[in-house]
Design a protein around this motif. Structure first.
Motif, PDB file in Angstrom:
ATOM      1  N   ALA A 126       4.747   0.029  -2.435  1.00  0.00           N
ATOM      2  CA  ALA A 126       5.806   0.536  -2.776  1.00  0.00           C
ATOM      3  C   ALA A 126       7.009  -0.036  -2.041  1.00  0.00           C
ATOM      4  N   ASN A 127       7.759  -0.327  -2.763  1.00  0.00           N
ATOM      5  CA  ASN A 127       9.342  -1.021  -2.286  1.00  0.00           C
ATOM      6  C   ASN A 127      10.211   0.169  -1.583  1.00  0.00           C
ATOM      7  N   HIS A 128      10.866  -0.129  -0.670  1.00  0.00           N
ATOM      8  CA  HIS A 128      12.001   0.751   0.115  1.00  0.00           C
ATOM      9  C   HIS A 128      13.073   1.201  -0.788  1.00  0.00           C
ATOM     10  N   ALA A 129      13.594   2.313  -0.767  1.00  0.00           N
ATOM     11  CA  ALA A 129      14.776   2.962  -1.435  1.00  0.00           C
ATOM     12  C   ALA A 129      15.496   3.831  -0.438  1.00  0.00           C
ATOM     13  N   TRP A 130      16.614   3.457   0.001  1.00  0.00           N
ATOM     14  CA  TRP A 130      17.332   4.093   0.964  1.00  0.00           C
ATOM     15  C   TRP A 130      17.793   5.439   0.537  1.00  0.00           C
ATOM     16  N   ILE A 131      18.267   5.375  -0.717  1.00  0.00           N
ATOM     17  CA  ILE A 131      18.420   6.688  -1.242  1.00  0.00           C
ATOM     18  C   ILE A 131      17.445   7.101  -2.502  1.00  0.00           C
ATOM     19  N   GLN A 132      17.244   8.333  -2.688  1.00  0.00           N
ATOM     20  CA  GLN A 132      16.432   8.875  -3.742  1.00  0.00           C
ATOM     21  C   GLN A 132      14.981   8.350  -3.932  1.00  0.00           C
ATOM     22  N   PRO A 133      14.063   8.079  -3.178  1.00  0.00           N
ATOM     23  CA  PRO A 133      13.002   7.566  -3.318  1.00  0.00           C
ATOM     24  C   PRO A 133      12.338   8.465  -4.259  1.00  0.00           C
ATOM     25  N   THR A 134      11.238   7.905  -4.999  1.00  0.00           N
ATOM     26  CA  THR A 134      10.419   8.545  -5.803  1.00  0.00           C
ATOM     27  C   THR A 134       9.048   9.332  -5.448  1.00  0.00           C
ATOM     28  N   MET A 135       8.728   8.997  -4.389  1.00  0.00           N
ATOM     29  CA  MET A 135       7.377   9.384  -4.064  1.00  0.00           C
ATOM     30  C   MET A 135       7.327   9.434  -2.249  1.00  0.00           C
ATOM     31  N   GLN A 136       6.559  10.274  -1.857  1.00  0.00           N
ATOM     32  CA  GLN A 136       6.083  10.337  -0.460  1.00  0.00           C
ATOM     33  C   GLN A 136       4.611  10.765  -0.098  1.00  0.00           C
ATOM     34  N   PRO A 137       3.890  10.246   0.687  1.00  0.00           N
ATOM     35  CA  PRO A 137       2.702  10.627   1.066  1.00  0.00           C
ATOM     36  C   PRO A 137       2.507  11.746   2.008  1.00  0.00           C
ATOM     37  N   LEU A 138       1.422  12.506   1.522  1.00  0.00           N
ATOM     38  CA  LEU A 138       0.860  13.616   2.316  1.00  0.00           C
ATOM     39  C   LEU A 138      -0.584  13.658   2.427  1.00  0.00           C
ATOM     40  N   ARG A 139      -1.059  14.148   3.730  1.00  0.00           N
ATOM     41  CA  ARG A 139      -2.204  14.392   4.008  1.00  0.00           C
ATOM     42  C   ARG A 139      -2.743  15.368   3.528  1.00  0.00           C
ATOM     43  N   VAL A 140      -4.167  15.130   3.092  1.00  0.00           N
ATOM     44  CA  VAL A 140      -5.138  16.193   2.537  1.00  0.00           C
ATOM     45  C   VAL A 140      -5.675  17.171   3.628  1.00  0.00           C
ATOM     46  N   ALA A 141      -5.478  18.301   3.691  1.00  0.00           N
ATOM     47  CA  ALA A 141      -6.061  19.151   4.787  1.00  0.00           C
ATOM     48  C   ALA A 141      -7.509  18.921   4.914  1.00  0.00           C
ATOM     49  N   ARG A 142      -8.125  19.014   6.045  1.00  0.00           N
ATOM     50  CA  ARG A 142      -9.638  18.726   5.981  1.00  0.00           C
ATOM     51  C   ARG A 142     -10.119  20.214   6.739  1.00  0.00           C
ATOM     52  N   SER A 143     -11.104  20.845   6.233  1.00  0.00           N
ATOM     53  CA  SER A 143     -11.585  22.307   6.876  1.00  0.00           C
ATOM     54  C   SER A 143     -12.395  21.832   8.290  1.00  0.00           C
ATOM     55  N   SER A 197       9.849   9.464 -13.807  1.00  0.00           N
ATOM     56  CA  SER A 197       9.472   9.368 -15.416  1.00  0.00           C
ATOM     57  C   SER A 197       8.495   8.032 -15.567  1.00  0.00           C
ATOM     58  N   ARG A 198       8.110   8.106 -16.946  1.00  0.00           N
ATOM     59  CA  ARG A 198       7.462   6.890 -17.428  1.00  0.00           C
ATOM     60  C   ARG A 198       7.852   5.455 -17.299  1.00  0.00           C
ATOM     61  N   ASP A 199       7.269   4.590 -16.563  1.00  0.00           N
ATOM     62  CA  ASP A 199       7.801   3.215 -16.462  1.00  0.00           C
ATOM     63  C   ASP A 199       8.945   2.897 -15.261  1.00  0.00           C
ATOM     64  N   GLN A 200       8.944   4.113 -14.552  1.00  0.00           N
ATOM     65  CA  GLN A 200      10.148   4.078 -13.458  1.00  0.00           C
ATOM     66  C   GLN A 200       9.197   3.450 -12.472  1.00  0.00           C
ATOM     67  N   GLU A 201      10.090   2.780 -11.294  1.00  0.00           N
ATOM     68  CA  GLU A 201       9.261   2.061 -10.307  1.00  0.00           C
ATOM     69  C   GLU A 201       9.224   3.298  -9.163  1.00  0.00           C
ATOM     70  N   ALA A 202       7.746   3.408  -8.500  1.00  0.00           N
ATOM     71  CA  ALA A 202       7.640   4.381  -7.582  1.00  0.00           C
ATOM     72  C   ALA A 202       7.992   3.866  -6.053  1.00  0.00           C
ATOM     73  N   THR A 203       8.975   4.293  -5.290  1.00  0.00           N
ATOM     74  CA  THR A 203       9.499   3.824  -4.200  1.00  0.00           C
ATOM     75  C   THR A 203       9.158   4.885  -3.026  1.00  0.00           C
ATOM     76  N   LEU A 204       9.114   4.356  -1.863  1.00  0.00           N
ATOM     77  CA  LEU A 204       9.214   5.008  -0.496  1.00  0.00           C
ATOM     78  C   LEU A 204      10.388   4.949   0.082  1.00  0.00           C
ATOM     79  N   ARG A 205      10.684   5.505   1.064  1.00  0.00           N
ATOM     80  CA  ARG A 205      11.650   5.659   2.186  1.00  0.00           C
ATOM     81  C   ARG A 205      11.282   5.279   3.460  1.00  0.00           C
ATOM     82  N   TYR A 206      11.351   3.743   4.026  1.00  0.00           N
ATOM     83  CA  TYR A 206      10.761   3.599   5.235  1.00  0.00           C
ATOM     84  C   TYR A 206      11.368   4.282   6.360  1.00  0.00           C
ATOM     85  N   GLY A 207      12.499   5.046   6.055  1.00  0.00           N
ATOM     86  CA  GLY A 207      13.158   5.734   7.184  1.00  0.00           C
ATOM     87  C   GLY A 207      14.477   5.508   7.217  1.00  0.00           C
TER      88      GLY A 207
END
Length: 409
Positions: free
Chosen positions: A172-189, A211-221
């Motif tokens: 995923a490319n970096h977006a400095w404003i309004q990224p479209t996704m973020q990673p979260l850890r799944v809890a383990r019992s 939305s459909r066909d929109q690029e998924a981006t992350l914010r590197y910080g």
């Protein structure tokens, strides 16, 4: 909403590489870099790693555009004229950060090279008879893949080891404003005693959704271009208007300028440095144009307040240790929050120093931009010209932050 989930066993980290007998003696960066080095694909071939080979095979094969490559080439006595020119054209604060990055690289290389003889039949093949410089450059490839692509992943370890290479996510490319996704850890019992807490990673869409066909981006910080360039090899494409308006969090390090300012004759300069270091305020002096109004960091203001707490700085008289200690007591009141400032005279002197720092920033940034344009005028190589445009953005950020600061002084 969830977009995709990455199983824990698909990540490359200290848990999935725990089969190495010395995995506990290496940091995560060193261990993952060693694994990539041992399974680096030969030209036009795929990686032979049975578990992670398909992923390793599609990692970037060339980091010629990353500044770490240029500075390692310089250290090894190789490299092109363009690389040497680019290092010369970098802003001083960027080059200083790059030197620190290179130190991290060589430290990790020294830690990893000890174990290479344990793998005589593994890639890089026949490393014993290969030129040392070639092996180092292979490690540059491995190390940069780790440094530019790992995600923070809380494995319950110290902060330097809580990282993972995460297939799919890291493309995923970096977006400095309004990224479209973020990673979260799944809890383990359940967590096995003594084991890293390696959990699945789920990617969820941000508040505005995707939305459909929109690029998924992350914010590197929330990093300034200086950090993005040194660590990742790219910059955000910004304008002076975005910087001046506070829309973009522009930042400039003024360490070299302030260090020169604080270098007073006699014992005063040594006392200032020693005191700032003891109190945790030596270095990391920055100026910012966001949030508005443009402002100097508290660390910078603190350093200047101490420097200007000695009247002898301007008069040239050498003060005794007792005089300097007494003069710094009011300064400590501002650190502890018991006072907003030391005196009107001290604040005025600090503002004057900030003004001079800004003038020096602007002057050298204007020279830097002129040098970039001259280099572009004499070069026809397209790839080189694109990198020059990236370096120009670094100078633009320094120039604009300096100008924004002067407007409020």
């Amino acid at each position: 909403m969830p977009i995709l989930t990455l199983p824990s066993k698909a990540k490359i980290n200290v848990d999935t590489l725990r089969h190495y007998p010395y995995s506990r003696t290496l940091t995560a960066t060193q261990l993952i870099s060693l694994h990539l080095l041992l399974h680096k694909p030969a030209p036009d071939c795929e990686s032979d790693d049975a578990q992670f080979g398909p992923y390793i095979s599609i990692l970037p094969r060339d980091f010629g555009g990353h500044p770490l490559t240029w500075i390692v080439h310089r250290t090894l006595g190789v490299g092109s004229r363009e690389e040497h020119s680019l290092l010369r054209l970098l802003p001083p604060c960027v080059l200083s950060d790059l030197v620190l990055l290179e130190r991290r690289f060589w430290k990790d290389w020294q830690a990893v090279r000890v174990y290479l003889d344990d793998f005589p039949d593994r890639s890089p093949r026949h490393h014993r008879i290969r030129a040392q410089s070639e092996l180092i450059l292979d490690f540059v490839w491995a190390w940069l893949n780790v440094n530019t692509r790992c995600l923070y992943d809380d494995l319950g370890l110290d902060k330097d080891n809580n990282i993972s290479l995460c297939p799919v996510f890291d493309f995923a490319n970096h977006a400095w404003i309004q990224p479209t996704m973020q990673p979260l850890r799944v809890a383990r019992s359940e967590i096995s005693p003594g084991r890293a807490r390696n959990a699945d990673l789920v990617c969820v869409s941000c508040d505005k959704g995707i939305s459909r066909d929109q690029e998924a981006t992350l914010r590197y910080g929330g990093h300034p271009n200086r950090t993005l360039f040194v660590e990742y090899g790219f910059t955000n494409t910004i304008t002076s208007g975005e910087l001046m308006s506070g829309a973009y969090p522009g930042e400039v390090s003024v360490h070299d300028v302030v260090t020169s300012l604080l270098d007073s004759p006699g014992e005063t300069g040594a006392f200032v440095e020693r005191t700032l270091d003891t109190e945790g305020y030596w270095g990391d002096w920055t100026m910012h144009c966001s949030p508005l109004p443009a402002h100097a960091s508290f660390r910078l203001i603190t350093a200047l307040r101490l420097y200007h707490s000695f009247p002898a700085v301007a008069g040239g008289r050498v003060q005794s240790e007792e005089e300097m200690t007494a003069a710094s007591r009011d300064w400590r009141e501002t650190i502890l929050g018991f006072a907003d400032e030391m005196s009107e005279e001290n604040e005025r002197a600090c503002k004057e120093s900030i003004g001079r720092i800004c003038e020096e920033l602007i002057e050298r940034a204007e020279r830097g931009i002129m040098d970039i344009k001259e280099e572009m005028r004499t070069s026809s190589e397209e790839r080189y010209r694109k990198v020059l445009m990236t370096v120009e953005l670094l100078w633009l950020e320094e120039l604009t932050v300096g100008e924004a600061m002067l407007l409020i002084e």
